[in-house]
Design a protein around this motif. Sequence first.
Motif, mmCIF file in Angstrom:
data_model
loop_
_atom_site.group_PDB
_atom_site.id
_atom_site.type_symbol
_atom_site.label_atom_id
_atom_site.label_comp_id
_atom_site.label_asym_id
_atom_site.label_seq_id
_atom_site.Cartn_x
_atom_site.Cartn_y
_atom_site.Cartn_z
ATOM 1 N N UNK A 63 -7.725 -141.152 -3.791
ATOM 2 C CA UNK A 63 -6.663 -140.724 -2.887
ATOM 3 C C UNK A 63 -6.150 -139.356 -3.328
ATOM 4 N N UNK A 64 -6.127 -138.421 -2.395
ATOM 5 C CA UNK A 64 -5.683 -137.069 -2.737
ATOM 6 C C UNK A 64 -4.250 -137.069 -3.253
ATOM 7 N N UNK A 65 -3.422 -137.990 -2.707
ATOM 8 C CA UNK A 65 -2.033 -138.020 -3.159
ATOM 9 C C UNK A 65 -1.904 -138.418 -4.620
ATOM 10 N N UNK A 66 -2.975 -138.977 -5.207
ATOM 11 C CA UNK A 66 -2.926 -139.393 -6.610
ATOM 12 C C UNK A 66 -2.725 -138.211 -7.551
ATOM 13 N N UNK A 67 -3.053 -137.006 -7.066
ATOM 14 C CA UNK A 67 -2.831 -135.794 -7.863
ATOM 15 C C UNK A 67 -1.936 -134.815 -7.116
ATOM 16 N N UNK A 68 -1.254 -135.291 -6.080
ATOM 17 C CA UNK A 68 -0.342 -134.424 -5.343
ATOM 18 C C UNK A 68 -1.044 -133.365 -4.521
ATOM 19 N N UNK A 74 -10.037 -130.465 8.580
ATOM 20 C CA UNK A 74 -9.126 -130.251 9.704
ATOM 21 C C UNK A 74 -8.108 -131.381 9.842
ATOM 22 N N UNK A 75 -8.555 -132.635 9.615
ATOM 23 C CA UNK A 75 -7.686 -133.779 9.898
ATOM 24 C C UNK A 75 -6.685 -134.057 8.776
ATOM 25 N N UNK A 76 -6.900 -133.483 7.615
ATOM 26 C CA UNK A 76 -5.972 -133.642 6.496
ATOM 27 C C UNK A 76 -5.750 -135.101 6.117
ATOM 28 N N UNK A 77 -6.810 -135.888 6.168
ATOM 29 C CA UNK A 77 -6.750 -137.250 5.680
ATOM 30 C C UNK A 77 -8.113 -137.621 5.110
ATOM 31 N N UNK A 78 -8.126 -138.611 4.237
ATOM 32 C CA UNK A 78 -9.387 -139.028 3.648
ATOM 33 C C UNK A 78 -10.317 -139.554 4.739
ATOM 34 N N UNK A 115 -5.084 -144.435 -7.899
ATOM 35 C CA UNK A 115 -3.735 -144.285 -7.353
ATOM 36 C C UNK A 115 -2.892 -143.296 -8.158
ATOM 37 N N UNK A 116 -3.374 -142.884 -9.301
ATOM 38 C CA UNK A 116 -2.721 -141.824 -10.071
ATOM 39 C C UNK A 116 -3.771 -141.223 -10.989
ATOM 40 N N UNK A 117 -3.730 -139.899 -11.132
ATOM 41 C CA UNK A 117 -4.782 -139.232 -11.917
ATOM 42 C C UNK A 117 -4.180 -138.083 -12.712
ATOM 43 N N UNK A 118 -4.393 -138.133 -14.036
ATOM 44 C CA UNK A 118 -3.975 -137.012 -14.858
ATOM 45 C C UNK A 118 -5.165 -136.086 -15.104
ATOM 46 N N UNK A 119 -4.964 -135.051 -15.896
ATOM 47 C CA UNK A 119 -6.016 -134.074 -16.158
ATOM 48 C C UNK A 119 -6.786 -134.397 -17.426
ATOM 49 N N UNK A 365 -17.295 -128.511 -3.931
ATOM 50 C CA UNK A 365 -17.102 -129.920 -4.243
ATOM 51 C C UNK A 365 -15.618 -130.163 -4.440
ATOM 52 N N UNK A 366 -15.044 -130.946 -3.530
ATOM 53 C CA UNK A 366 -13.625 -131.263 -3.620
ATOM 54 C C UNK A 366 -13.443 -132.623 -4.269
ATOM 55 N N UNK A 367 -12.429 -132.738 -5.076
ATOM 56 C CA UNK A 367 -12.135 -134.007 -5.731
ATOM 57 C C UNK A 367 -10.696 -134.024 -6.185
ATOM 58 N N UNK A 368 -10.405 -134.944 -7.113
ATOM 59 C CA UNK A 368 -9.038 -135.035 -7.604
ATOM 60 C C UNK A 368 -8.726 -133.943 -8.613
#
Length: 702
Positions: A63-68, A74-78, A115-119, A365-368
């Motif tokens: 989930x993109x929100x897991x890293x803010x 275009x649709x801005x959703x997963x 649901x949450x991701x650090x670096x 390549x897009x990811x968290x």
Amino acid sequence: MKTVEIELNGYKIQMETGKLAKQAHGAVIMRVGDTMVMATAVAEDKEREGRDFLPLTCDYQEKAWAVGKFPGGFFKREGRPTEIETLVSRMIDRPLRPKFPDGWVRETQIIATVISKDEIHPSDVMAITASSAALHISKVPFDGPLAGVRVGRVDGKLICNPTHQEIEQSDIDIIVAGTKDAIVMVEGGAEFVSESDMVEAIMFGHKSMQPLIQMQEDLREAVGVEKVQFESPVPNPEIFDMVKGACLDKLKENLVIKEKMARYSALSELKKETVEKINADKDEENRIDPSEIAGAYGDLKSREMRRMILDEKRRIDGRKFDEIRPIACEVGYLPRVHGSAIFTRGETQAMVIVTLGTRSEEQKIEGLGDDVWRKFLLHYNFPPFSVGEAKFLRGPGRREIGHGALARRGVNPVLPNWDDFPYTIRIVSDILESNGSSSMATVCGSSLSLMDAGVPVKNPVAGIAMGLIMEGDNYAVLSDILGDEDHMGDMDFKVIGSKEGVTAIQMDIKIGGINEDILSRALEQAREGRLHILGKMAEAITEPRENLSKYAPRIITINIPVEKIKDVIGPGGKIIRSIVEETGAKIDVDDDGRINVASPDEQAAQAAIKRIRALTAELEVGKVYMGRVVKIVDFGAFVEVLPGQEGLVHISQIANERIGAVRDVISENDQFLVRVLDIDRTGRVRLSRKEALGLNPDDVLD
């Protein structure tokens, strides 16, 4: 809510259940640092009649929100799963699937969500352990628990679950999944690591995962959910004996038919004959269900193949256990591509093509984490005709994505540094025929096609698939397995590497697991097979071609001062677009002043470079330039000698003799040679026309 904690590699690991997703049959939140993965497990309450397979679905989602972050697009959703999500989903599925009891056919779904991701802490390997934990505490029957760990090696020291930073410094990056007693899956890459070092890393991973396995046992004990009472169906021995009596002799004959399609046809026909033979003298009431006969026939076929290998030391196609099928290699088969190869091993054939491009062809390549640009792409395709089937063509599935990723991981370490070879490389492998390990044929074909394209690879690489047949303490390790040996065997073990060592590995175990002795033997036998294949590949091409294909772009690299980048690009990109339009060359500009100019036409590339050089050149005192008059004044003329750089030719420096007026000798837009007399501290340039009179432009201009 129930919680258990341990410490591993200096970090606290926490599992909890009972707080989130409480209507799932099993839900576990696993946390390391600020990285959190939620895994859920759900299964149907009732069986569906007529189903004879396990409909298991394993999904990993980030989930993109897991890293803010906002999702891209275009649709801005997963949307559809990314390549990373697909590969991790496969890594969850592969060790879990064999742990369900035979005959369990209820639809079962496992979803692992970041649901949450650090670096610091990777989430992919956590998803394997969390998914096992969700199953283990649920009512779903499951022969677990198992755990997954990543093994790295930094400065010669093995590390369990290294951080992102440690992974970047590591020469080994493998994920090992296993139970308390055995290893069940390995996946990863390395930088030319020896077989003994790889065994050590795998066994280190198995030892390191034990606290994670005990952690799941503790969590299950705390939860106390009872498992569904399920007993695997026992085949009817009477039907098995009837099938055996009806077809065993002919089955033995058909099993050793060497050609795949002929063997499949004969075995399929024998199955029909067996059904008819057993029911021939029975009335409608006493007829045996054809599906039961077919099941017993499949069981007999598998048992006979395994018995033949273990007792008679004989494989389906008559080879020795360590023997490789005949290999044929051809390069340069396709005349207009940048590089091509046809690799054929037995009844498996791959056509592999290399395409070279510029930086504009890189894949984002897009990811968290931070977005990265991939300069090496490898795509694997498995059309239905390769196995004699007719099906709709669709986009790549999980298997195709997984095979392509494995081959890419194995080939990547031998590619040249981008600074030395500034090309984006795309390899496409189309499987034209398949009977065992088309992914390893892809690796071999990739190596050949890269050399055919003139890519300066460090070493050629090859891949080989190993198999295992095991009954008790009696086992056989098989090199270069056939499709049937994979399907009816106990292991699929793929090893990629050069003569220097292993670059990638993938292992799936269908039985309880394997020990260190079997693992060591399989890796050594794979090394011998790999060296044999490399020798056959060398008969086609031994080193990269000296020159690229005439159809490939030529990339010429130049460097300019960073402060001059704006002069090349121009306002709104106006200048660089004009150079591209005029010359047809592609131009990529880096922030450090590095410029790559690419074109199949070298003259076009040189023309673009000449324009760039002119835009970024610095005037030198005493040097002669071709200038153009841009403005005439009473005391002289302003002349542009380089794009955007002007100087003054004083009236006294226009001609050898004294002149009355500037316009008596020159006019606007006149072009002539001038010499730079001086550049003062403010940047003003003094030029002389008379000192360049009589000079030949061909002699004085670069």
